[in-house]
Design a protein around this motif. Sequence first.
Motif, PDB file in Angstrom:
ATOM      1  N   HIS A  41       0.834  -1.207   0.000  1.00 60.24           N
ATOM      2  CA  HIS A  41       0.000   0.000   0.000  1.00 60.24           C
ATOM      3  C   HIS A  41       0.872   1.261   0.000  1.00 60.24           C
ATOM      4  CE1 HIS A  41      -3.277   2.733   0.885  1.00 60.24           C
ATOM      5  NE2 HIS A  41      -2.541   3.220   1.874  1.00 60.24           N
ATOM      6  N   VAL A  42       1.927   1.256   0.816  1.00 60.14           N
ATOM      7  CA  VAL A  42       2.834   2.408   0.882  1.00 60.14           C
ATOM      8  C   VAL A  42       3.455   2.676  -0.482  1.00 60.14           C
ATOM      9  CG1 VAL A  42       5.105   3.132   1.764  1.00 60.14           C
ATOM     10  CG2 VAL A  42       3.351   2.321   3.350  1.00 60.14           C
ATOM     11  N   VAL A  43       3.922   1.626  -1.152  1.00 59.78           N
ATOM     12  CA  VAL A  43       4.549   1.792  -2.464  1.00 59.78           C
ATOM     13  C   VAL A  43       3.538   2.336  -3.475  1.00 59.78           C
ATOM     14  CG1 VAL A  43       5.637   0.564  -4.394  1.00 59.78           C
ATOM     15  CG2 VAL A  43       6.341   0.079  -2.045  1.00 59.78           C
ATOM     16  N   ASN A  44       2.358   1.772  -3.500  1.00 57.27           N
ATOM     17  CA  ASN A  44       1.324   2.244  -4.430  1.00 57.27           C
ATOM     18  C   ASN A  44       0.934   3.694  -4.143  1.00 57.27           C
ATOM     19  OD1 ASN A  44       1.266  -0.240  -5.721  1.00 57.27           O
ATOM     20  ND2 ASN A  44      -0.447  -0.998  -4.510  1.00 57.27           N
ATOM     21  N   GLU A  45       0.771   4.005  -2.862  1.00 64.27           N
ATOM     22  CA  GLU A  45       0.376   5.362  -2.471  1.00 64.27           C
ATOM     23  C   GLU A  45       1.473   6.365  -2.802  1.00 64.27           C
ATOM     24  OE1 GLU A  45      -2.273   8.195  -1.222  1.00 64.27           O
ATOM     25  OE2 GLU A  45      -2.624   6.061  -1.565  1.00 64.27           O
ATOM     26  N   ALA A  46       2.727   5.995  -2.567  1.00 65.35           N
ATOM     27  CA  ALA A  46       3.842   6.888  -2.903  1.00 65.35           C
ATOM     28  C   ALA A  46       3.867   7.155  -4.413  1.00 65.35           C
ATOM     29  CB  ALA A  46       5.169   6.283  -2.443  1.00 65.35           C
ATOM     30  N   GLY A  47       3.599   6.136  -5.212  1.00 63.70           N
ATOM     31  CA  GLY A  47       3.532   6.321  -6.666  1.00 63.70           C
ATOM     32  C   GLY A  47       2.420   7.276  -7.057  1.00 63.70           C
ATOM     33  N   LEU A  48       1.270   7.133  -6.431  1.00 64.38           N
ATOM     34  CA  LEU A  48       0.146   8.037  -6.720  1.00 64.38           C
ATOM     35  C   LEU A  48       0.469   9.469  -6.302  1.00 64.38           C
ATOM     36  CD1 LEU A  48      -2.907   5.834  -5.672  1.00 64.38           C
ATOM     37  CD2 LEU A  48      -2.253   6.531  -7.978  1.00 64.38           C
ATOM     38  N   LEU A  49       1.118   9.621  -5.166  1.00 63.97           N
ATOM     39  CA  LEU A  49       1.499  10.964  -4.718  1.00 63.97           C
ATOM     40  C   LEU A  49       2.482  11.605  -5.699  1.00 63.97           C
ATOM     41  CD1 LEU A  49       1.910  10.284  -0.887  1.00 63.97           C
ATOM     42  CD2 LEU A  49       0.138  11.683  -1.978  1.00 63.97           C
ATOM     43  N   ALA A  50       3.396  10.821  -6.235  1.00 62.57           N
ATOM     44  CA  ALA A  50       4.361  11.345  -7.218  1.00 62.57           C
ATOM     45  C   ALA A  50       3.645  11.791  -8.487  1.00 62.57           C
ATOM     46  CB  ALA A  50       5.407  10.285  -7.537  1.00 62.57           C
ATOM     47  N   VAL A  51       2.674  11.011  -8.924  1.00 60.30           N
ATOM     48  CA  VAL A  51       1.914  11.370 -10.131  1.00 60.30           C
ATOM     49  C   VAL A  51       1.110  12.653  -9.875  1.00 60.30           C
ATOM     50  CG1 VAL A  51       0.030  10.647 -11.652  1.00 60.30           C
ATOM     51  CG2 VAL A  51       1.843   9.033 -11.058  1.00 60.30           C
ATOM     52  N   LYS A  52       0.473  12.748  -8.710  1.00 56.01           N
ATOM     53  CA  LYS A  52      -0.292  13.954  -8.378  1.00 56.01           C
ATOM     54  C   LYS A  52       0.604  15.185  -8.352  1.00 56.01           C
ATOM     55  CE  LYS A  52      -3.937  11.777  -5.642  1.00 56.01           C
ATOM     56  NZ  LYS A  52      -4.516  11.633  -4.290  1.00 56.01           N
ATOM     57  N   ASP A  53       1.787  15.034  -7.754  1.00 57.60           N
ATOM     58  CA  ASP A  53       2.725  16.160  -7.726  1.00 57.60           C
ATOM     59  C   ASP A  53       3.143  16.563  -9.136  1.00 57.60           C
ATOM     60  OD1 ASP A  53       2.621  16.287  -4.984  1.00 57.60           O
ATOM     61  OD2 ASP A  53       4.615  15.414  -4.651  1.00 57.60           O
ATOM     62  N   ALA A  54       3.409  15.585  -9.977  1.00 53.26           N
ATOM     63  CA  ALA A  54       3.826  15.870 -11.358  1.00 53.26           C
ATOM     64  C   ALA A  54       2.707  16.558 -12.129  1.00 53.26           C
ATOM     65  CB  ALA A  54       4.242  14.582 -12.051  1.00 53.26           C
ATOM     66  N   LEU A  55       1.474  16.118 -11.931  1.00 55.84           N
ATOM     67  CA  LEU A  55       0.340  16.745 -12.612  1.00 55.84           C
ATOM     68  C   LEU A  55       0.145  18.187 -12.130  1.00 55.84           C
ATOM     69  CD1 LEU A  55      -2.273  13.831 -12.658  1.00 55.84           C
ATOM     70  CD2 LEU A  55      -1.031  14.804 -14.613  1.00 55.84           C
ATOM     71  N   GLN A  61       9.352  10.928 -10.953  1.00 52.46           N
ATOM     72  CA  GLN A  61      10.101  10.037 -10.083  1.00 52.46           C
ATOM     73  C   GLN A  61       9.448  10.026  -8.713  1.00 52.46           C
ATOM     74  OE1 GLN A  61      14.232  11.312  -9.969  1.00 52.46           O
ATOM     75  NE2 GLN A  61      14.774   9.551 -11.228  1.00 52.46           N
ATOM     76  N   VAL A  62       9.443   8.847  -8.111  1.00 48.01           N
ATOM     77  CA  VAL A  62       8.914   8.733  -6.760  1.00 48.01           C
ATOM     78  C   VAL A  62      10.068   9.042  -5.810  1.00 48.01           C
ATOM     79  CG1 VAL A  62       7.655   7.283  -5.147  1.00 48.01           C
ATOM     80  CG2 VAL A  62       7.381   6.921  -7.596  1.00 48.01           C
ATOM     81  N   ARG A  63       9.867  10.032  -4.979  1.00 45.99           N
ATOM     82  CA  ARG A  63      10.923  10.506  -4.073  1.00 45.99           C
ATOM     83  C   ARG A  63      10.653  10.039  -2.641  1.00 45.99           C
ATOM     84  NH1 ARG A  63      13.858  13.520  -7.089  1.00 45.99           N
ATOM     85  NH2 ARG A  63      13.051  14.757  -8.800  1.00 45.99           N
ATOM     86  N   LEU A  64      11.698  10.170  -1.823  1.00 46.59           N
ATOM     87  CA  LEU A  64      11.580   9.765  -0.425  1.00 46.59           C
ATOM     88  C   LEU A  64      10.441  10.516   0.261  1.00 46.59           C
ATOM     89  CD1 LEU A  64      12.591   8.103   1.945  1.00 46.59           C
ATOM     90  CD2 LEU A  64      14.253   9.920   2.419  1.00 46.59           C
ATOM     91  N   ALA A  65      10.245  11.778  -0.070  1.00 51.55           N
ATOM     92  CA  ALA A  65       9.158  12.556   0.532  1.00 51.55           C
ATOM     93  C   ALA A  65       7.799  11.921   0.263  1.00 51.55           C
ATOM     94  CB  ALA A  65       9.182  13.991   0.001  1.00 51.55           C
ATOM     95  N   HIS A  66       7.622  11.346  -0.921  1.00 55.72           N
ATOM     96  CA  HIS A  66       6.362  10.667  -1.231  1.00 55.72           C
ATOM     97  C   HIS A  66       6.180   9.446  -0.325  1.00 55.72           C
ATOM     98  CE1 HIS A  66       7.201  12.586  -5.319  1.00 55.72           C
ATOM     99  NE2 HIS A  66       6.153  13.233  -4.815  1.00 55.72           N
TER     100      HIS A  66
END
Length: 192
Positions: free
Chosen positions: A145-159, A169-174
């Motif tokens: 779940h953490v990995v999937n959520e971090a990926g979604l957060l990275a996509v939201k930030d990029a958008l 890129q998925v960063r440590l902050a995500h």
Amino acid sequence: ISGPEVLSKWVGEGEQRLREVFQCAARLAPSVVLIDELDAIAGSRASDDARHLRELVSQLLVLLDGLEDRGRVLVIGTTNRPEDIDSAILRPGRIDRKVYLGPPNATGRAALFARLLARMPVAEDVRPDALAVLTARFTGAQIEHVVNEAGLLAVKDALARTLPADTVQVRLAHFLRAINAVPSAGRRGQTS
């Protein structure tokens, strides 16, 4: 088989499904019957609202008791609610061994992170061993779940910043945000 999938609103249908699984296992012996979420079909018969469940548990008991006649069939049940299993199921000769598999240790968590991170573009500051340290007591499902959520957060930030898709890129902050958002059910009352 999945325990909840055996259940049916029609009287006798769940019991028939169980009989068919055990008959198939006997034909294919040696074989293993793995019942995931055993508590769904082998819950305690003591409660007042468990009339249909009583019949299902009784059928399972009959099938487990008849295994000597069915050849070499091993039955394994999994559950995250062992306290809900009817005590008769856990008697010797039926499902008589309990094995507790707790959350993965740091090495296991790091390996799981490494496997899951291999499928996504991550920044250099993301290391599986560091993430493993931050997720003490997390289950495999929570880590996924953490990995999937971090990926979604990275996509939201990029958008939000209108970045090209190939630069995401998925960063440590995500990951830190995703870890902090995980419900603490698996860590309740425990220290890291």
